[in-house]
Structures are given as C-alpha cells and as structure tokens.
Write a protein that holds these residues in place. Structure first.
Motif, short mmCIF file in Angstrom:
data_model
loop_
_atom_site.label_atom_id
_atom_site.label_comp_id
_atom_site.label_asym_id
_atom_site.label_seq_id
_atom_site.Cartn_x
_atom_site.Cartn_y
_atom_site.Cartn_z
N ASP A 52 3.81 12.10 28.44
CA ASP A 52 3.49 10.76 28.92
C ASP A 52 3.28 10.82 30.43
O ASP A 52 4.05 11.46 31.16
CB ASP A 52 4.64 9.79 28.61
N PHE A 53 2.23 10.14 30.89
CA PHE A 53 1.94 10.06 32.32
C PHE A 53 1.81 8.59 32.71
O PHE A 53 1.36 7.75 31.93
CB PHE A 53 0.65 10.81 32.66
N TYR A 54 2.21 8.31 33.94
CA TYR A 54 2.22 6.95 34.46
C TYR A 54 1.42 6.90 35.76
O TYR A 54 1.38 7.88 36.51
CB TYR A 54 3.66 6.48 34.71
N GLN A 58 2.47 1.96 34.82
CA GLN A 58 2.36 1.86 33.37
C GLN A 58 1.94 3.21 32.79
O GLN A 58 1.33 4.04 33.46
CB GLN A 58 1.33 0.80 32.99
N ARG A 59 2.23 3.40 31.52
CA ARG A 59 1.88 4.66 30.85
C ARG A 59 0.39 4.68 30.54
O ARG A 59 -0.20 3.68 30.16
CB ARG A 59 2.69 4.82 29.57
N ILE A 60 -0.22 5.85 30.70
CA ILE A 60 -1.61 6.04 30.30
C ILE A 60 -1.63 6.15 28.78
O ILE A 60 -1.08 7.09 28.20
CB ILE A 60 -2.22 7.29 30.96
N LYS A 85 -7.32 9.62 29.65
CA LYS A 85 -8.32 8.73 30.23
C LYS A 85 -7.66 7.40 30.61
O LYS A 85 -7.01 6.76 29.79
CB LYS A 85 -9.46 8.47 29.25
N LEU A 86 -7.83 7.01 31.87
CA LEU A 86 -7.32 5.75 32.37
C LEU A 86 -8.49 4.92 32.88
O LEU A 86 -9.27 5.40 33.70
CB LEU A 86 -6.33 5.98 33.52
N GLN A 87 -8.62 3.70 32.37
CA GLN A 87 -9.65 2.78 32.86
C GLN A 87 -8.99 1.51 33.38
O GLN A 87 -8.11 0.95 32.75
CB GLN A 87 -10.66 2.44 31.77
N ILE A 88 -9.43 1.11 34.58
CA ILE A 88 -8.97 -0.13 35.19
C ILE A 88 -10.19 -0.99 35.46
O ILE A 88 -11.14 -0.51 36.07
CB ILE A 88 -8.19 0.15 36.49
N PRO A 89 -10.24 -2.23 34.94
CA PRO A 89 -9.13 -3.02 34.38
C PRO A 89 -8.74 -2.62 32.96
O PRO A 89 -9.56 -2.09 32.22
CB PRO A 89 -9.69 -4.44 34.41
N ILE A 136 -5.33 -3.78 29.86
CA ILE A 136 -4.48 -4.89 29.43
C ILE A 136 -3.30 -5.13 30.38
O ILE A 136 -2.79 -6.24 30.51
CB ILE A 136 -3.99 -4.66 27.98
N GLN A 137 -2.86 -4.07 31.08
CA GLN A 137 -1.74 -4.19 32.00
C GLN A 137 -2.19 -4.43 33.44
O GLN A 137 -1.68 -5.30 34.12
CB GLN A 137 -0.87 -2.92 31.94
#
Length: 416
Positions: free
Chosen positions: A67-69, A96-98, A115-119, A121-122
C-alpha cells in the motif's frame, strides 16, 4: 502517523529550517519508471493548467502488492513552504491510499503498476496555481520518493525565443533565451519585485535559471533580453536506445542475453566533446515506455538489465554518471559508472522498463560535487533543445506565488 508528526514539528523548529528549499527524494531501487502522463507526453516535467488532471504512475518491483499513500504540499517560487493552509489549495483530502494498481502479466520481472489520478473521490481538486510537491509513503510511513510539479493559470502571454549567445567567448557553445511577458488583464505593481521567472532546459530543474528581473517595460510588455544571465550551455543531442522487443537487438543495442531477465548490451559510446556537431533527432532527454507485443503496455512491458559502456580513460578525481529523465536527472549511486581496467571502458547497468530512452554521460567532481554536462558530449550552439519559461506573480500583500503564465520554444529555429 509519523509523517503527520514530522509536519507538525516543522512549525516548531527554528526559522532557519523553515526557509530551507525542498528537494526531490529519489526512490529506492525497487521503485522504477516514475512518470507523469498527459494526453501528449509521458515522463516529462509536469506543468499543468489549473483544472487539468494530474496522473502519476510508477512500478514496485518487490512483488508485495504494498500500500502506498500520497501527500501534496504547496510551495513558493523558491521551493520554500508556502503559508497556505491545506484547505486553501486542496479540496478534499490527501494522505490517502493509492487505490488503482495492477500486477504485471507475462513478464520475467514481476512488478505492480500503480496509478494515481487527481481529481479523485478523495482529492477532488487543486485550487491554486504555483509549485507543488507530491510525496509517496509506504504503509510504515516511510517516504519512498517525491516529485515536483507545477500548476499555472493562463493569465499572461509568454513569448520565448532562442538566440545564439551574445558573449563571443562562448558563442559556439551556448544558447540564450529571450522572454516577453504581455498581458491586458493584470496591472503589474512593481514588476521588479512582484514578477519572477524560471527558465528550464529539457525539463531539467537542476540546470534551470531563475528569478531574472525584467529589463524593460514597453506598454503592457515586460522584456527580458540578457547577454549572459539567460544563457545555457548548448550540450549535444542525446544518445538513445530502444528495446521495445526484448528478444532481438534494437536501435542502439548490440546484443541481448537471457538470464533471470533479459539483458540488453548497448554499443560502446565514445567521447564527442572534440568531434564536429552532428544533428541526430532526439526527445530531449525524455523516455517513452513501449513494447512490441502486448495490449496493456503498463503491465505487459518487461524490465531488462541495460548495460552501458563508454570508451574513456580513467578520471582520478571525477566520476561519470548516466544522465537522463528516466530518473528525473538525479545523480545517484545507481547511475554511477565504474572503470574497467581490462576493457579500458567505464561501465554500468540499470534495470529499465522496455521503451525508447534518451541518455548522456556527465562528469561529477568527487570533491565539490560540481556537475559538468558537456564534459563528455560537448557543447554546441546548433543543438536542438527545448526551453520552458514559467512566470510567477505575487502582488503586494499576497500570501503566495501564483504561476500566471507558461511559454515554450525550441532552439531548432535558433537565430543570431
């Protein structure tokens, strides 16, 4: 949590600590291929328009499905912490966790692709322009790596032109960048103090030129036309290789071998400093993950051990490193080459994902740590380089530096 405690302690420490400039942290050896993606580019320095999505991807090669944050911080123009509270520049929550990751498929090297996308849900939005740092932590609150990115507002027009150096001593080796900042929407108050600029060559923040003052004001235009202060070493076209097919030799690859994973042995490179300039199209230090076979490149591209070699006499007081955007131009033990007295070459190997890579060899002084980018490849005014110019503005009484404009140019159209 440990990282929250660390940020609280920052505010209790001395002012000398608080004004320190933040630096990117390189990842451990099991984290590879950190890329920022958009519709057109991959791996480059991320400069996003306010409201555009941020996409960060990376691979973890330890097969643990960890887990990565992620934590996002806002910074001033000079990369000192801004005084903005998190709620002022971020809507929602970070730390938050990826959630999105996939395991590799049909590869010799087992890995998980995150993979992290912003925006999301958090974290629903980034609200302010300016400088940002995204930091990735593991489940034990240990910092894995951090990367800088910028968000700009399209408020001013930034004109960029690349000229030959106006200093005759280095006219054959340097390129100079002229800037014009124009706007009808802002009345600049005291632009010598409120306007700051950053010029970046080939997405490399290590060699950027910052905080040049406008020399002239012409109507609603700020003019920057320096003789030496905005000049960069021209460098040379990057070397490159491609190993999109791991089972056969590709561009720049002399031969391959299969051990625990595939090994790609590149052709031995030579010193180009004293040789005539030769145009050889590159992608300005960047890289592109590709694979000949496979539908989902993110998880079907394999890792290979790439062997680099340079024909160069041993340097007693200097180190040689492999340099490129594959690791954000970091100088680290993984990029250091060792001299092989039997072959008379500097050699090293790196685990890299299949793709097309630009790289060059640079020299670092062992005592001072000074970097010489052109010591091996040379510097030529003809070299095609990419230049990005960012314009920051802090009005009188404002609390943070807005990034109000962004311009870009290539030296392919360089003029006298």
């Amino acid at each position: 949590m440990k990282k929250n405690l660390y940020r609280i302690l920052l505010f209790l420490l001395t002012p000398a600590v608080l004004i320190a400039q933040v630096e990117e942290v390189s990842p451990p050896d099991f984290i590879k291929t950190i890329t920022f993606k958009s519709n057109t580019t991959q791996g480059q320095l991320p400069i996003l328009k306010l409201g555009e999505p941020l996409v960060l991807e990376f691979d973890a090669l330890n097969a643990n499905e960890e887990d990565f944050y992620y934590v996002i911080e806002h910074y001033n123009f000079d990369w000192t912490p801004s005084v903005l509270a998190k709620a002022e520049y971020l809507r929602g929550l970070d730390n938050q966790r990826i959630l999105t990751y996939e395991n590799s498929f049909n590869t010799y090297q087992i890995y998980s692709h995150y993979k992290l996308q912003i925006p999301n849900i958090q974290t629903r939005a980034l609200l302010k322009s300016g400088n940002y740092m995204i930091s990735i932590y593991d489940d034990y609150d240990e910092l894995m790596f951090s990367r800088k990115f910028m968000i700009y507002e399209d408020v001013v027009n930034v004109g960029v032109k690349v000229k030959r150096s106006r200093d005759v001593k280095v006219i054959a080796e340097k390129q100079s960048v002229d800037i014009v900042v124009a706007t009808n929407s802002i009345n600049f108050n005291n632009p010598l103090e409120t306007i700051k600029t950053l010029i970046v060559q080939n997405n490399n923040l290590n060699t950027s030129i910052n905080d040049l003052k406008p020399q002239y004001t012409l109507g609603n235009e700020l003019i920057y036309r320096y003789d030496t202060e905005s000049a960069f070493w021209g460098g040379n076209e990057y070397l490159y290789f491609e190993n999109r097919d791991v089972r056969t030799s590709n561009i720049g690859v002399q031969f391959i071998d299969l051990k625990d994973i595939y090994h790609s042995y590149l052709y031995t490179n030579i010193v180009r400093k004293d040789r005539p300039y030769t145009y050889n199209p590159d992608i300005n230090g960047n890289f592109q993950v590709t694979a000949a076979d496979g539908i989902n490149i993110d998880i079907e591209a394999d890792y290979t051990m790439v062997h680099f070699s340079l024909l160069q006499q041993e340097l007693k007081d200097k180190d040689i490193h492999v340099y490129g955007n594959f690791n954000a131009y970091a100088i680290e033990p993984l990029t250091k080459m060792e001299f092989n007295s039997e072959s008379g070459k500097y050699e090293t190997m790196m685990r890299l994902k299949q793709g097309f890579y630009n790289y060059k060899y640079v020299v670092v002084d062992k005592e001072t740590g000074n970097l010489e980018e052109g010591a091996i490849s040379g510097n030529f005014w003809q070299t095609e380089n990419n230049y990005k110019v960012l314009v920051y503005y802090r009005d009188l009484g404002a609390r943070f530096d807005r990034l109000i404009g962004y311009g870009e140019a290539s030296s392919v159209n360089i003029s006298n």
